[in-house]
Scaffold this active site. Structure first.
Site: not given
Length: 364
Positions: A266-268
Site C-alpha cells: 500500500d501507499e507506494v
C-alpha cells in the site's frame, strides 16, 4: 441439566456463564452427573492449521455424558471452547451444564486479527496474551483463527533475520526491541496449539525506510534533476533489489509455515498518509456492522489488550456466525457476558456497554 464432576470441571474452571443466563432453576438435587466428554476426531491430526482446515463440529450434551465430533483437530478445539462456555457455576453443585445439541461451523475460513509491531513494539508476552492463556484465550475464546502479524514498518524492523542480521541490527528501535528466532518459534508453536495461523506481513515496497538503514535497496529521490538526499520505496530499477528480496523471502518461507505471506503493497508513493482511529465505549457497534480495521499508531503493550478486547469479539461473532446474525441489540448482552468471561479468565477486557459490573472483576 447435568452436574459436572471434578474431572470435567477442571476443564472449565471459571470459564462459564452466569447461572441466571440459562434459566431459572429451582432444584438441582436430583440432576445426573456428567461423567465424561468423549471427543472424536475423524482425520489424523494436521501439524499446522491452514486456510482449508475444517473447523466444524457437533456437540451433544445428554444425561451422564457428552460427545464432541469433528472432522479435524481444529474443529475439536472450537467445540471444546463452546463446551467450556456452556458450563456455568452453581452454588450447590459447583458447575452445571444444560442438555443441548449444537451443529456449528464458521461462515468465513479466515477470521483474522492484525497487530502492527513496526510502529510500536509489542512484547512477546503481550502478543501471547492476544493469542491465548492467562491472556490465554483472547483470540481462541472468540474463535478467531488468524494472527495477522504486521511485524515491520517504516519506523522499525524488529524481525531478527538470519540472512540479513543488519535489518534488525540497524532497523529496530534498539536491540531490546527485537523478536529473536527463538521468540518467533515460541509464538508459532503457541498459536498452533490453539488452532491459530500466524499470517506474517513484511510491508513492501513502501513503508520500508527501516529496511534501508542497513541495506542499499531504496529509491534515491530527486528534485527535478538533482538528488535531494531523500529515499522513497524499494528501488525496482536495480537487480540487486530483487536479489535481496529473493534471499530474504526464501528465509521467510522456511521460518513461517503458513502458505501465505502478506506484502502490504500500500501507499507506494513519497507523501504517505496514515489512518489513525482509536475510540472507546460503545464504538463496537461499528465493528459489528462492518469489516473492522484498526491501525496501531496509538497502541502498544500498555493498552493493546484493553483497546482490542472485547471489541474484536464483535467482529469475531460476525465472521463465525450466519450472515443473518447481525442485530446489535441482541449482541449487547452476549458481548457483555463475554467480557465478564474474559475477566474471569484473567484478561483485562474493557467495558463497552456503559454502566455494568461483573461478578468476578479483573485482579492482576
Amino acid at each position: 441439566m447435568a452436574h459436572l464432576l471434578d474431572s470435567l470441571s477442571s476443564i472449565s474452571n471459571s470459564n462459564s456463564f452466569n447461572k441466571e443466563t440459562v434459566g431459572n432453576v429451582v432444584d438441582l438435587s436430583d440432576v445426573p452427573a456428567l461423567k465424561r466428554l468423549n471427543v472424536n476426531v475423524e482425520q489424523p491430526c494436521e501439524q499446522w492449521p491452514s486456510l482449508e482446515s475444517n473447523e466444524s463440529y457437533t456437540l451433544a450434551v445428554e444425561k451422564g455424558h457428552a460427545t464432541l465430533n469433528s472432522v479435524s483437530i481444529w474443529g475439536a478445539l472450537r467445540g471444546l471452547e463452546t463446551f467450556s462456555q456452556l458450563v456455568y457455576p452453581d452454588e450447590d453443585l459447583l458447575f452445571a451444564i444444560n442438555e443441548t445439541i449444537i451443529y456449528d461451523f464458521p461462515r468465513f475460513q479466515h477470521r483474522g486479527f492484525l497487530l502492527d509491531t513496526g510502529t510500536h513494539f509489542i512484547s512477546l508476552k503481550r502478543l501471547k496474551m492476544n493469542l491465548v492463556s492467562k491472556f490465554d484465550e483472547a483470540m481462541a475464546q472468540s474463535k478467531m483463527n488468524v494472527f495477522h502479524f504486521h511485524i515491520v514498518d517504516d519506523q522499525s524492523f524488529p524481525y531478527d533475520s538470519i540472512t540479513y542480521p543488519g535489518l534488525s541490527g540497524r532497523g529496530a528501535f534498539d536491540l531490546n526491541h527485537i523478536y529473536s528466532q527463538a521468540d518467533i518459534t515460541e509464538l508459532l508453536e503457541f498459536a498452533r496449539q490453539r488452532g491459530i495461523r500466524v499470517f506474517i506481513e513484511f510491508d513492501s515496497p513502501a513503508h520500508s525506510r527501516s529496511w534501508g538503514r542497513a541495506y542499499d535497496i531504496l529509491t534515491k529521490c530527486y528534485s527535478g534533476e538533482q538528488p535531494n538526499h531523500k529515499q522513497g520505496p524499494m528501488d525496482p530499477s536495480r537487480n540487486t533489489t530483487f536479489e535481496f528480496l529473493k534471499n530474504f523471502f526464501y528465509e521467510v518461507a522456511q521460518i513461517f509455515p503458513d502458505r501465505y505471506v502478506h506484502l502490504g503493497a500500500d501507499e507506494v508513493y513519497f507523501d504517505c498518509w496514515y489512518l489513525n482511529y482509536i475510540s472507546y465505549g460503545e464504538d463496537w457497534h461499528k465493528y459489528y456492522m462492518c469489516d473492522p480495521l484498526n491501525f496501531t499508531e496509538f497502541v502498544d503493550s500498555t493498552n493493546v489488550i484493553s483497546t482490542t478486547w472485547p471489541r474484536a469479539s464483535a467482529a469475531a461473532e460476525r465472521l463465525w456466525s450466519s450472515a443473518d446474525v447481525n442485530d446489535v441489540k441482541e449482541a449487547i448482552p452476549r458481548l457483555e457476558e463475554h467480557r465478564c468471561r474474559y475477566l474471569r479468565r484473567g484478561i483485562p477486557a474493557a467495558p463497552v456497554n456503559g454502566p455494568s459490573y461483573c461478578r468476578t472483576e479483573y485482579n492482576d
